[in-house]
Design a protein around this motif. Structure first.
Motif, short mmCIF file in Angstrom:
data_model
loop_
_atom_site.label_atom_id
_atom_site.label_comp_id
_atom_site.label_asym_id
_atom_site.label_seq_id
_atom_site.Cartn_x
_atom_site.Cartn_y
_atom_site.Cartn_z
N ILE A 124 12.76 18.15 82.80
CA ILE A 124 14.16 17.79 82.58
C ILE A 124 15.09 18.81 83.23
N LEU A 125 16.06 18.30 83.98
CA LEU A 125 17.11 19.12 84.57
C LEU A 125 18.37 19.00 83.72
N VAL A 126 18.94 20.14 83.35
CA VAL A 126 20.22 20.15 82.63
C VAL A 126 21.23 20.92 83.48
N THR A 127 22.22 20.22 84.04
CA THR A 127 23.27 20.91 84.78
C THR A 127 24.34 21.38 83.78
N GLY A 128 24.93 22.53 84.08
CA GLY A 128 25.83 23.13 83.09
C GLY A 128 25.06 23.64 81.89
N GLY A 129 23.80 23.98 82.11
CA GLY A 129 22.89 24.30 81.02
C GLY A 129 23.17 25.63 80.33
N ALA A 130 23.94 26.52 80.97
CA ALA A 130 24.27 27.80 80.34
C ALA A 130 25.60 27.73 79.59
N ILE A 139 19.29 22.37 75.61
CA ILE A 139 18.04 22.91 76.16
C ILE A 139 17.12 23.39 75.05
N GLU A 140 17.67 24.08 74.05
CA GLU A 140 16.84 24.53 72.91
C GLU A 140 16.12 23.37 72.27
N ASP A 173 9.33 19.83 76.04
CA ASP A 173 9.66 19.50 77.42
C ASP A 173 9.77 20.76 78.28
N TYR A 174 9.68 20.56 79.60
CA TYR A 174 9.93 21.62 80.58
C TYR A 174 11.38 21.46 81.04
N VAL A 175 12.14 22.55 81.02
CA VAL A 175 13.57 22.43 81.31
C VAL A 175 13.97 23.37 82.45
N ARG A 183 7.96 29.87 78.33
CA ARG A 183 7.15 29.47 79.49
C ARG A 183 7.54 28.10 80.05
N HIS A 184 8.32 27.31 79.27
CA HIS A 184 8.75 26.00 79.76
C HIS A 184 10.18 26.02 80.30
#
Length: 317
Positions: free
Chosen positions: A5-11, A19-20, A27-29, A50-51
């Motif tokens: 999974i890609l999360v843009t604006g993830g920070a 993401i948590e 899932d792998y993020v 690790r993910h």
């Protein structure tokens, strides 16, 4: 089965909590952020997971990765930040949507757009339903965000119709909670910071305008449920708390919860500031089985605790 999974604006505020949740379920993020309003501090505790992977990248430029799902959250969401560089805000919404939709098309990923209640503008109907087209000023100081997000929705549905892309669109109403940016100019963070520092609480107009405040955990749950719906459900779907409060009532509750001696200070109402904002969430209830569970008072207590600790670590100047 674990997803890539890609999360843009993830920070950012919401992205980091999303993401948590995704990591917790296995899932792998890949977190993508250019740190314009997001901060490394929000995801620092995940760096050894690790993910989890962090990439500094601006969504205005194409991205080439292999993923199963994309949550597109990249865009400054508070008036102070999105009005700081309005041209870049529009680019982030529009070019960012084009680039993420292009990626989703290439790798056949499911993609969710974090849209906003601001697509309704200063609404002429109340509460706001998804079928309402909005009452938006296309040339005002908030237009870079409002119209940028409206154009992004257009792109999502055109990619869906033209390229059969699997899209999801949620319209997010006022959300609050720990990890909000302390200087984002949003009403909850503003009031809490002012109360904790004993400053006057700044209220625009008479404080009779209303907002609906959804706690971050409820909001993230709604987004994940939307992503996990069958392909036929595209949205847009409102995600927010229908509990409606005046700005003045919010200020008074924050003063009480912080034990502050702050007074209310009234200022002129800014241009294009909507007078009412309340989601109709009947679609979210029917299609997602979702409704918010965290009362405002409970969420405010957790948010105040976060800002108290933050101010001790990093006093604002």
């Amino acid at each position: 089965m674990a997803q890539q999974i890609l999360v843009t604006g993830g920070a950012g505020f919401l992205g980091s909590h999303l993401i948590e949740r995704l990591l917790d379920r296995g899932d792998y993020v890949l977190c993508v952020d250019n740190f314009f309003t997001g901060t490394r501090r929000n995801v620092e505790h995940l760096m050894d997971h690790r993910h989890f992977e962090l990439m500094r990248h601006d969504v205005c430029f194409p991205l080439y990765v292999e993923v199963d799902q994309i949550y597109n959250l990249a865009c400054p969401a508070s008036p102070i930040h999105y009005q700081h560089d309005p041209v870049q805000t529009t680019k982030t919404s529009v070019h960012g949507a084009i680039n993420m939709l292009g990626l989703a098309k290439r790798v056949r990923a499911k993609i969710l757009q974090a849209s906003t209640s601001e697509v309704y503008g200063d609404p002429a109907i109340h509460p706001q339903v998804e079928s309402y087209w909005g009452n938006v000023n296309p040339i005002g100081i908030r237009s870079c965000y409002d119209e940028g997000k409206r154009c992004a929705e257009t792109l999502f549905f055109d990619y869906h119709r033209q390229h059969k892309l699997n899209i999801k669109v949620v319209r997010i109403f006022n959300t609050y909670g720990p990890r909000m940016h302390p200087q984002d100019g949003r009403v909850v963070s503003n009031f809490i910071i002012q109360a904790l520092q004993g400053q006057d609480i700044t209220i625009f107009g008479e404080g009779l305008q209303t907002r609906s405040f959804c706690y971050r955990d409820d909001l993230v749950e709604g987004m994940i449920r939307m992503m996990d719906t069958p392909d036929a459900i595209t949205g847009p779907i409102n995600i927010g708390n229908p509990g409606e409060f005046t700005i003045r009532a919010l200020a008074e509750q924050i003063i009480e919860l912080t034990g502050s001696k702050s007074k209310l200070a009234f200022r002129p109402l800014p241009s294009d500031d909507p007078m009412q904002r309340q989601p109709d969430i009947s679609q979210a209830e029917a299609l997602l089985g979702w409704k918010p569970t965290v009362p405002l008072r409970e969420g405010l207590v957790k948010t105040i605790d976060y800002f108290e600790k933050l101010l001790k670590e990093e006093p604002l100047h």
